[in-house]
Design an enzyme around this catalytic site. Structure first.
Site, PDB file in Angstrom:
ATOM      1  N   PHE A 128       0.847  -1.196   0.000  1.00 35.36           N
ATOM      2  CA  PHE A 128       0.000   0.000   0.000  1.00 35.36           C
ATOM      3  C   PHE A 128       0.880   1.242   0.000  1.00 35.36           C
ATOM      4  O   PHE A 128       2.068   1.210   0.318  1.00 35.36           O
ATOM      5  CB  PHE A 128      -0.944   0.008   1.209  1.00 35.36           C
ATOM      6  CG  PHE A 128      -0.260   0.272   2.528  1.00 35.36           C
ATOM      7  CD1 PHE A 128      -0.165   1.566   3.040  1.00 35.36           C
ATOM      8  CD2 PHE A 128       0.296  -0.764   3.260  1.00 35.36           C
ATOM      9  CE1 PHE A 128       0.471   1.811   4.254  1.00 35.36           C
ATOM     10  CE2 PHE A 128       0.925  -0.532   4.471  1.00 35.36           C
ATOM     11  CZ  PHE A 128       1.024   0.757   4.973  1.00 35.36           C
ATOM     12  N   CYS A 129       0.247   2.350  -0.364  1.00 39.96           N
ATOM     13  CA  CYS A 129       0.940   3.645  -0.348  1.00 39.96           C
ATOM     14  C   CYS A 129      -0.013   4.679   0.239  1.00 39.96           C
ATOM     15  O   CYS A 129      -0.832   4.341   1.091  1.00 39.96           O
ATOM     16  CB  CYS A 129       1.402   4.026  -1.750  1.00 39.96           C
ATOM     17  SG  CYS A 129       0.048   4.180  -2.940  1.00 39.96           S
ATOM     18  N   GLN A 130       0.083   5.908  -0.215  1.00 42.84           N
ATOM     19  CA  GLN A 130      -0.768   6.960   0.329  1.00 42.84           C
ATOM     20  C   GLN A 130      -2.127   7.015  -0.366  1.00 42.84           C
ATOM     21  O   GLN A 130      -3.161   7.130   0.295  1.00 42.84           O
ATOM     22  CB  GLN A 130      -0.073   8.315   0.198  1.00 42.84           C
ATOM     23  CG  GLN A 130      -0.830   9.493   0.809  1.00 42.84           C
ATOM     24  CD  GLN A 130      -0.926   9.408   2.318  1.00 42.84           C
ATOM     25  OE1 GLN A 130      -0.052   8.855   2.975  1.00 42.84           O
ATOM     26  NE2 GLN A 130      -2.002   9.944   2.887  1.00 42.84           N
ATOM     27  N   TYR A 179      -3.316   4.138   2.480  1.00 46.47           N
ATOM     28  CA  TYR A 179      -3.261   4.681   3.839  1.00 46.47           C
ATOM     29  C   TYR A 179      -4.311   5.766   4.050  1.00 46.47           C
ATOM     30  O   TYR A 179      -4.817   5.958   5.164  1.00 46.47           O
ATOM     31  CB  TYR A 179      -1.867   5.228   4.124  1.00 46.47           C
ATOM     32  CG  TYR A 179      -1.701   5.693   5.547  1.00 46.47           C
ATOM     33  CD1 TYR A 179      -1.776   4.787   6.604  1.00 46.47           C
ATOM     34  CD2 TYR A 179      -1.491   7.038   5.850  1.00 46.47           C
ATOM     35  CE1 TYR A 179      -1.641   5.204   7.923  1.00 46.47           C
ATOM     36  CE2 TYR A 179      -1.345   7.470   7.160  1.00 46.47           C
ATOM     37  CZ  TYR A 179      -1.420   6.542   8.199  1.00 46.47           C
ATOM     38  OH  TYR A 179      -1.293   6.957   9.516  1.00 46.47           O
TER      39      TYR A 179
END
Length: 209
Positions: free
Chosen positions: A172-174, A201
């Protein structure tokens, strides 16, 4: 179009040994032009010339197959270029849908201890807040990390390197884009259990707080 050109030769002595049973013996009697045309010398002796001409058509049929199969040079023939390097594999893998997990699925997997989380944002972003238990590996160094020796990975990241057969490797990332790229990369390297937390996130922060 495949053409056969029959050329005349003035010396009948050259006919000797040229044909036997309809098979060309002398390779110099047949030539293939850059366009894939077949040229055959025809002797002045009538029966020899007849056999040569008939044999030429048989040779032409074979050469035509070789020509279109890409084994003979010829202009205008587009031969498919096949690449099987890492970049080609990544491109191939990116054409397939990437497995994703939803917020609720992620919560259940984490609660049961059946998932490994990888935060592929920058170190600064991860330091400001991340999903509990996530290992931060920026996407820019992910390929190097996943190709590391397990001992080197352990030393650098203070965690066990994931195995190719591990299930529920969740990236996952932002916002979701880097997480998608990371998942595609992991899959191209053979990590079949790689999945993307599409909500990223941002969603986790909004729903989990």
């Amino acid at each position: 179009m495949f053409r056969v050109t029959v050329l005349h030769q003035s010396h009948t002595s050259a006919a000797a040994g040229t044909m036997a049973g309809g098979t060309l013996r002398n390779p110099g009697d047949v030539s293939v032009t850059r366009d894939g045309d077949v040229s055959v010398r025809r002797m002045l002796v009538p029966w020899v010339g007849l056999f040569v001409e008939r044999g030429a058509w048989a040779v032409a049929a074979v050469l035509k197959q070789l020509h279109w199969a890409g084994k003979l040079p010829g202009r205008g023939v587009q031969r498919p270029q096949v690449s099987c390097g890492p970049l080609a594999l990544k491109s191939f893998m990116s054409s397939f849908p990437v497995p994703t997990v939803s917020f609720n699925e992620l919560r259940l997997l984490l609660a049961s201890g059946r998932a490994r989380l990888f935060d592929v944002r920058s170190r600064e972003e991860a330091a400001a807040g991340t999903i509990p238990g996530a290992l931060n590996i920026p996407v820019s160094e992910l390929e190097i990390a996943l190709n590391m020796d397990p001992a080197a990975f352990q030393t650098l990241y203070c965690a066990e390197k994931p195995k190719l057969e591990d299930r529920n490797l969740i990236f996952f990332c932002q916002m979701g884009r880097r997480g998608l790229q990371a998942t595609q990369l992991a899959q191209s390297l053979g990590y079949t259990g790689a999945q993307n937390y599409a909500g990223a996130y941002k969603e986790w922060l909004e729903k989990q707080g």
